[in-house]
Scaffold this motif. Structure first.
Motif, PDB file in Angstrom:
ATOM      1  N   PRO A  43      10.403 -48.935  -2.896  1.00  0.00           N
ATOM      2  CA  PRO A  43      10.960 -48.948  -4.256  1.00  0.00           C
ATOM      3  C   PRO A  43      10.218 -49.900  -5.186  1.00  0.00           C
ATOM      4  O   PRO A  43      10.180 -49.696  -6.395  1.00  0.00           O
ATOM      5  N   GLY A  44       9.610 -50.944  -4.600  1.00  0.00           N
ATOM      6  CA  GLY A  44       8.912 -51.922  -5.427  1.00  0.00           C
ATOM      7  C   GLY A  44       7.766 -51.335  -6.209  1.00  0.00           C
ATOM      8  O   GLY A  44       7.438 -51.817  -7.294  1.00  0.00           O
ATOM      9  N   ALA A  45       7.130 -50.293  -5.679  1.00  0.00           N
ATOM     10  CA  ALA A  45       6.023 -49.658  -6.405  1.00  0.00           C
ATOM     11  C   ALA A  45       6.494 -49.127  -7.743  1.00  0.00           C
ATOM     12  O   ALA A  45       5.805 -49.252  -8.764  1.00  0.00           O
ATOM     13  N   ALA A  46       7.689 -48.534  -7.754  1.00  0.00           N
ATOM     14  CA  ALA A  46       8.246 -48.016  -9.005  1.00  0.00           C
ATOM     15  C   ALA A  46       8.604 -49.152  -9.948  1.00  0.00           C
ATOM     16  O   ALA A  46       8.316 -49.107 -11.149  1.00  0.00           O
ATOM     17  N   VAL A  61       9.843 -45.944 -21.516  1.00  0.00           N
ATOM     18  CA  VAL A  61       9.554 -45.479 -20.159  1.00  0.00           C
ATOM     19  C   VAL A  61      10.737 -44.648 -19.697  1.00  0.00           C
ATOM     20  O   VAL A  61      11.885 -45.096 -19.754  1.00  0.00           O
ATOM     21  N   ARG A  62      10.436 -43.435 -19.242  1.00  0.00           N
ATOM     22  CA  ARG A  62      11.469 -42.525 -18.757  1.00  0.00           C
ATOM     23  C   ARG A  62      11.244 -42.325 -17.255  1.00  0.00           C
ATOM     24  O   ARG A  62      10.279 -41.678 -16.850  1.00  0.00           O
ATOM     25  N   PHE A  63      12.109 -42.910 -16.431  1.00  0.00           N
ATOM     26  CA  PHE A  63      11.944 -42.837 -14.979  1.00  0.00           C
ATOM     27  C   PHE A  63      12.803 -41.727 -14.410  1.00  0.00           C
ATOM     28  O   PHE A  63      14.028 -41.764 -14.490  1.00  0.00           O
ATOM     29  N   THR A  64      12.150 -40.729 -13.804  1.00  0.00           N
ATOM     30  CA  THR A  64      12.877 -39.626 -13.183  1.00  0.00           C
ATOM     31  C   THR A  64      12.449 -39.461 -11.728  1.00  0.00           C
ATOM     32  O   THR A  64      12.472 -38.359 -11.183  1.00  0.00           O
ATOM     33  N   GLY A  65      12.046 -40.569 -11.119  1.00  0.00           N
ATOM     34  CA  GLY A  65      11.672 -40.558  -9.721  1.00  0.00           C
ATOM     35  C   GLY A  65      12.891 -40.487  -8.825  1.00  0.00           C
ATOM     36  O   GLY A  65      14.006 -40.195  -9.278  1.00  0.00           O
ATOM     37  N   PRO A  66      12.721 -40.745  -7.532  1.00  0.00           N
ATOM     38  CA  PRO A  66      13.811 -40.619  -6.569  1.00  0.00           C
ATOM     39  C   PRO A  66      15.071 -41.369  -6.991  1.00  0.00           C
ATOM     40  O   PRO A  66      15.004 -42.518  -7.436  1.00  0.00           O
ATOM     41  N   ALA A  68      17.342 -42.726  -5.333  1.00  0.00           N
ATOM     42  CA  ALA A  68      17.585 -43.953  -4.584  1.00  0.00           C
ATOM     43  C   ALA A  68      16.806 -45.132  -5.151  1.00  0.00           C
ATOM     44  O   ALA A  68      17.153 -46.288  -4.890  1.00  0.00           O
ATOM     45  N   VAL A  69      15.765 -44.841  -5.910  1.00  0.00           N
ATOM     46  CA  VAL A  69      14.912 -45.896  -6.471  1.00  0.00           C
ATOM     47  C   VAL A  69      15.340 -46.245  -7.895  1.00  0.00           C
ATOM     48  O   VAL A  69      15.097 -47.348  -8.381  1.00  0.00           O
ATOM     49  N   ARG A  70      16.000 -45.309  -8.538  1.00  0.00           N
ATOM     50  CA  ARG A  70      16.286 -45.445  -9.968  1.00  0.00           C
ATOM     51  C   ARG A  70      17.087 -46.709 -10.285  1.00  0.00           C
ATOM     52  O   ARG A  70      16.824 -47.391 -11.281  1.00  0.00           O
ATOM     53  N   GLN A  71      18.054 -47.033  -9.435  1.00  0.00           N
ATOM     54  CA  GLN A  71      18.883 -48.201  -9.717  1.00  0.00           C
ATOM     55  C   GLN A  71      18.068 -49.480  -9.675  1.00  0.00           C
ATOM     56  O   GLN A  71      18.275 -50.382 -10.480  1.00  0.00           O
ATOM     57  N   ALA A  72      17.120 -49.562  -8.738  1.00  0.00           N
ATOM     58  CA  ALA A  72      16.259 -50.744  -8.668  1.00  0.00           C
ATOM     59  C   ALA A  72      15.416 -50.878  -9.942  1.00  0.00           C
ATOM     60  O   ALA A  72      15.241 -51.974 -10.475  1.00  0.00           O
TER      61      ALA A  72
END
Length: 283
Positions: A43-46, A61-66, A68-72
């Motif tokens: 998750p740190g990469a994101a 920045v619009r994050f639409t990745g996994p 499980a990672v979004r909250q981090a």
């Protein structure tokens, strides 16, 4: 392999590709970077890529990745938007494993690649090169480039790439028909049109986990900010990538200098990006 002449990309060059927001600019004019990066294992990469993009001055920045990672990501940078919508450039692949993509994630990545927006492919997104529909730059290190070329039936080894990075970056750009930013103590940035630029890193503390994710965020942010320029001139992606590499290297140098020449973390590098950009703008 002959590679022609390479030119060192310096502060004056980078400063020409940076600009301050104008009085009439809004977040969309400054650019929206779509990010699909990270994984439950990494998750740190994101987080690092999104942090770096914000620090580079992108409009949104619009994050639409996994999921499980979004909250981090949002916990670290609450101004990040976590739903799909308008995007003007993409950063894809950092912190992902290409061999463990869900059907949903694969679809989201292909949708991004089909959007016609400038794209940065890093790490777990490198295998997607060839699916792009817009100006695209890949950002491998030597091992990643060797693996990618071998997958495309272009035999090489990590040792060969490390022994002659200029030649292999140049060949990859021609064979894959994409701009290439090959990371290293001297970063080589090239494209199929023959642009050949280098950025020399002035601190080897940069060779640490996560710094490549920071570089991806910087490249993505600059691509989003310059989306109108890229729509008119696809080759601009190469110079934007070189500018990102310069900002990244200088941020690492400044971050280390703040610790009296001591070691730095990837987050230190991201936090040093704004003063680097500020200094370049003053030029």
């Amino acid at each position: 392999m002959g590679t022609g002449t390479w030119r060192e990309w310096a502060a004056d060059d980078a400063s020409e590709w940076l600009s301050e927001p104008g009085a009439d600019d809004d977040k969309y004019r400054r650019g929206v970077l779509g990010v699909i990066t990270g994984s439950p294992d990494y998750p740190g990469a994101a987080v690092l890529g999104v942090e770096a993009a914000h620090r580079t001055g992108v409009g949104m920045v619009r994050f639409t990745g996994p999921r499980a990672v979004r909250q981090a990501v949002i916990s670290a940078r609450p101004e990040t938007v976590g739903v799909a919508g308008r995007v003007q450039a993409w950063l894809l692949g950092s912190g992902m494993d290409a061999s463990h993509r869900s059907f949903l994630l694969a679809g989201e990545l292909q949708h991004a690649l089909a959007s016609g927006q400038p794209t940065v492919l890093d790490a777990g997104g490198l295998d997607l090169v060839g699916s792009h529909t817009a100006p695209t730059v890949i950002t491998p290190h030597a091992r990643e480039l060797a693996n990618l070329l071998n997958e495309r039936d272009i035999p090489t080894s990590v040792e060969e790439v490390e022994a002659d990075p200029a030649a292999w970056a140049d060949r990859a750009a021609r064979e894959l028909d994409v701009a290439v930013l090959l990371k290293g103590a001297v970063t080589h940035v090239t494209d199929p049109d023959g642009t050949r630029l280098t950025v020399t890193v002035r601190t080897h503390w940069l060779a640490s986990a996560g710094t490549g994710d920071v570089l991806g965020g910087i490249v993505g942010a600059l691509a989003a900010t310059h989306h109108e320029r890229l729509a008119a001139d696809a080759t601009a992606i190469t110079r934007l990538a070189a500018t990102a590499a310069y900002v990244h290297a200088e941020a690492a140098r400044r971050a280390s200098a703040a610790w009296d020449g001591g070691p730095v973390t990837a987050l230190d590098v991201a936090h040093a990006v704004p003063p680097v950009i500020g200094g370049l703008l003053r030029r």
